[in-house]
Design an enzyme around this catalytic site. Structure first.
Site, short mmCIF file in Angstrom:
data_model
loop_
_atom_site.label_atom_id
_atom_site.label_comp_id
_atom_site.label_asym_id
_atom_site.label_seq_id
_atom_site.Cartn_x
_atom_site.Cartn_y
_atom_site.Cartn_z
N ASP A 8 39.69 32.28 25.92
CA ASP A 8 40.43 33.34 26.45
C ASP A 8 39.93 34.52 25.95
OD1 ASP A 8 43.06 34.79 27.31
OD2 ASP A 8 43.43 34.95 25.11
N ASP A 10 41.71 38.38 25.75
CA ASP A 10 42.78 39.22 25.24
C ASP A 10 43.53 38.47 24.26
OD1 ASP A 10 42.80 40.79 28.25
OD2 ASP A 10 41.86 41.82 26.75
C1 XBP Z 1 46.12 38.89 28.76
C2 XBP Z 1 46.49 39.64 29.73
C3 XBP Z 1 46.04 40.69 30.52
C4 XBP Z 1 45.97 41.95 29.69
C5 XBP Z 1 45.64 43.34 30.21
O1 XBP Z 1 44.81 38.21 29.25
O2 XBP Z 1 47.61 39.16 30.15
O3 XBP Z 1 46.94 41.30 31.54
O4 XBP Z 1 47.08 42.16 28.75
O5 XBP Z 1 44.70 43.12 31.32
P1 XBP Z 1 44.20 37.14 28.48
P2 XBP Z 1 44.95 43.62 32.94
O6 XBP Z 1 44.51 35.86 29.50
O7 XBP Z 1 42.75 37.38 28.14
O8 XBP Z 1 44.92 36.84 27.32
O9 XBP Z 1 45.56 45.00 32.84
O10 XBP Z 1 43.64 43.65 33.41
O11 XBP Z 1 45.52 42.41 33.68
MG MG Z 2 45.08 36.06 25.52
#
Ligand code: XBP
Ligand code: MG
Length: 270
Positions: A8, A10
């Protein structure tokens, strides 16, 4: 030994939410002259909604903030989110968001051992390109040749669709891979796709539980800063290596051979 690690982004590769995405959202709100501001706590509540556009839409419904009248709400949200992404790219490209402890080390070990590397994320491909480009340069797709991201899928985490897409692009079965996630939405998505998941909880999700994870830790650890948490009902303190991940998977399969995970509900995108 897993044939692939599916990371993953973020919260897992880097703590991108509080000082990255959240700041970018607020800069976009200001640029759009909206009297909206997401403080750290409010953002933590909104983060339970996967996807930036979905998060804005939820905020508008749940908080009923002062909003100009638009004929097409979706078009407004899309424009506002595109502005947010431009600000996020600036933040990442400017400050080089640091990788979480142990991430670069485990990636290097996987590369050295011929373990494939993939990304399965809710954020956009351009955000991944900026983050990994800052660490590895433009050749980062040589290191992570498989990327499943953002709006490529119709249903975002906790739906397993993004993991099913990553598996299809890897050409591997779910039980040949291990996912590394930071949140319950992410671990639920991997689990539903039949992929064993190692959870390295991020700052916003420190208190979330993950019943089916191989291990639930505060990170991947470094030799001078061991990761701490629990695995198989026992406490763990140490450095997460491929060997350690393999040992957790073997222990799980020895406990319940039938646990060789089959995806429940994993769907390939149409
Ligand atoms: C986490 C998310 C993303 C980010 C924001 O992604 O839910 O929406 O918070 O990015 P991950 P965007 O699956 O990597 O943990 O504004 O591009 O959605
Ligand atoms: Mg994440």
């Amino acid at each position: 030994m897993p044939k692939a690690l599916i990371f993953d982004v973020d919260g897992t590769l880097a703590e991108t939410e509080r000082d990255g995405h959240r700041v970018a959202f607020n800069r976009a709100f200001a640029e759009f002259s909206l009297d909206w501001y997401w403080d750290v706590d409010t953002y933590g509540e909104l983060l339970l909604v996967s996807g930036g556009k979905e998060r804005i839409s939820h905020f508008m419904r749940a908080h009923n903030p002062p909003t100009p009248r638009f004929a097409d709400n979706d078009a407004f949200i899309a424009r506002l989110h595109a502005c947010k992404t431009a600000h996020y790219l600036g933040i990442v490209r400017g400050n080089e968001m640091p990788a979480r402890p142990g991430v670069l080390r485990l990636v290097e070990q996987a590369r050295a051992r011929g373990v494939h590397l993939a990304i399965a994320t809710t954020t956009s491909p351009e955000n991944v390109d900026a983050l990994l480009g800052a660490w590895y340069g433009p050749q980062w797709p040589m290191i992570f040749p498989v990327l499943a991201a953002g709006d490529e899928v119709r249903r975002k985490k906790p739906d397993p669709e993004v993991y099913a897409l990553a598996l299809a692009r890897l050409g591997l079965a779910a039980d040949e891979c291990v996912a590394i996630e930071d949140s319950s939405a992410g671990s639920a998505a991997a689990d539903a796709a039949g992929v064993d998941v190692l959870v390295t909880r991020s700052e916003y999700f420190r208190d979330q539980e993950h019943a089916g994870a191989l291990a639930v830790l505060d990170g991947l650890g470094e030799s001078d800063a061991p990761a701490r948490g629990h695995a198989d009902g026992a406490s763990f303190s140490g450095v997460v290596t491929l060997e350690q991940i393999d040992a957790w998977q073997r222990a799980r399969r020895a406990r319940s051979p039938s646990a060789a995970k089959m995806p429940d509900g994993a769907r390939l995108p149409a």
